[in-house]
Design an enzyme around this catalytic site. Structure first.
Site, mmCIF file in Angstrom:
data_model
loop_
_atom_site.group_PDB
_atom_site.id
_atom_site.type_symbol
_atom_site.label_atom_id
_atom_site.label_comp_id
_atom_site.label_asym_id
_atom_site.label_seq_id
_atom_site.Cartn_x
_atom_site.Cartn_y
_atom_site.Cartn_z
ATOM 1 N N ALA A 117 7.124 -5.203 -0.369
ATOM 2 C CA ALA A 117 6.116 -5.792 0.516
ATOM 3 C C ALA A 117 5.578 -7.038 -0.200
ATOM 4 C CB ALA A 117 5.011 -4.788 0.790
ATOM 5 N N THR A 139 -3.160 -8.569 -2.787
ATOM 6 C CA THR A 139 -2.023 -7.648 -2.738
ATOM 7 C C THR A 139 -2.064 -6.849 -1.438
ATOM 8 O OG1 THR A 139 -0.767 -6.036 -4.036
ATOM 9 C CG2 THR A 139 -3.158 -5.778 -4.059
ATOM 10 N N ASN A 140 -1.327 -5.748 -1.374
ATOM 11 C CA ASN A 140 -1.306 -4.857 -0.205
ATOM 12 C C ASN A 140 -1.082 -3.433 -0.708
ATOM 13 O OD1 ASN A 140 1.666 -4.148 -0.157
ATOM 14 N ND2 ASN A 140 1.771 -6.380 -0.144
ATOM 15 N N PRO A 141 -1.201 -2.402 0.169
ATOM 16 C CA PRO A 141 -1.176 -1.018 -0.343
ATOM 17 C C PRO A 141 0.210 -0.424 -0.605
ATOM 18 C CG PRO A 141 -2.214 -1.164 1.843
ATOM 19 C CD PRO A 141 -1.516 -2.443 1.601
ATOM 20 N N SER A 142 1.270 -1.237 -0.696
ATOM 21 C CA SER A 142 2.607 -0.673 -0.935
ATOM 22 C C SER A 142 2.638 0.150 -2.223
ATOM 23 C CB SER A 142 3.621 -1.816 -1.046
ATOM 24 O OG SER A 142 4.858 -1.317 -1.495
#
Ligand code: C5P
Length: 224
Positions: A96, A29-32
């Protein structure tokens, strides 16, 4: 006072990250945080639009007076967006979305061994490119571009390739910009080649500026 300049219009907003699992408890995942997309959905709803908010996992609660669709993966987001995009007057993609997912998903939690592990990643669908390619006359399509280098060049390339009306570009190296922040400093690039640089603003205020532009484009489309 908020203008009711999107009364009766259908607005689709994507928000948040996606989760791409390789076993039942692990994922890429990513920090969105979803904050920018939720602010856009709330502002569109205030202006009288019927809003579908399609979001990946976030800690934010469902905003009142709009339809929130919660999902996890890019593949799931792609099918929900395809379904809703056909009837939307405005589509704003601030999610994102993970560009890659693990090729295989283990049915049970993977056991560690003494050896290293390689996970093969495959592409996810570019949801916005699909929406841009299927864009109907009068439909307004807006994208985001988060970059760590060559902001304007990369954003204008995405604007053109994905067939967008405008793109909101943010430089992830700037303080007070992008992931997780309550503020955002963005540049708006339109299909006519114009660039508007906004100061660092709250995500709610950035949402108002974006919706002002969208309402202008919707009005223009209705008069043509
Ligand atoms: O190409 P890039 O991922 O940087 O483009 C960002 C824009 O495209 C954002 O508006 C994002 O929501 C959208 N996007 C998408 N599906 C993907 C990747 C990006 O809708 N798989």
């Amino acid at each position: 006072l908020t203008p009711k300049d999107l009364q009766g219009k259908r607005v689709l907003v994507t928000a948040g990250p996606t989760w791409e699992p390789f076993d039942p408890v692990r994922f890429i995942t990513n920090p969105s945080s979803g904050k920018m997309g939720f602010a856009l959905a709330v502002e569109a709803s205030r202006r009288g639009a019927h809003v579908d908010l399609v979001t990946g996992p976030t800690h934010l609660p469902d905003p009142p007076f709009l339809s929130t669709h919660r999902l996890k993966t890019a593949g799931e987001m792609d099918s929900v967006v395809r379904h809703l995009a056909a009837d939307a007057d405005v589509i704003v993609m601030s999610a994102a979305v993970s560009d890659y997912r693990p090729e295989e998903q283990a049915p049970q939690k993977m056991k560690k061994t003494d050896r290293d592990l390689t996970i093969r990643l495959v592409r996810t669908p570019d949801i916005l490119a699909g929406v841009g390619a299927a864009k109907k006359p009068g439909q307004v399509v807006v994208g985001f571009a988060a970059e760590t280098e060559n902001l304007i060049e990369n954003a204008s390339e995405k604007l053109r390739k994905k067939n967008l009306d405008f793109i909101v570009a943010n430089d992830l190296t700037q303080p007070g910009s992008g992931f997780r922040c309550d503020t955002n400093q963005v540049k708006i690039l339109d299909s006519g080649g114009n660039v508007e640089a906004l100061p660092c603003l709250s995500k709610e205020e950035v949402a108002r500026r974006i919706l002002d532009r969208i309402a202008g484009l919707v009005k223009k489309a209705n008069h043509e």
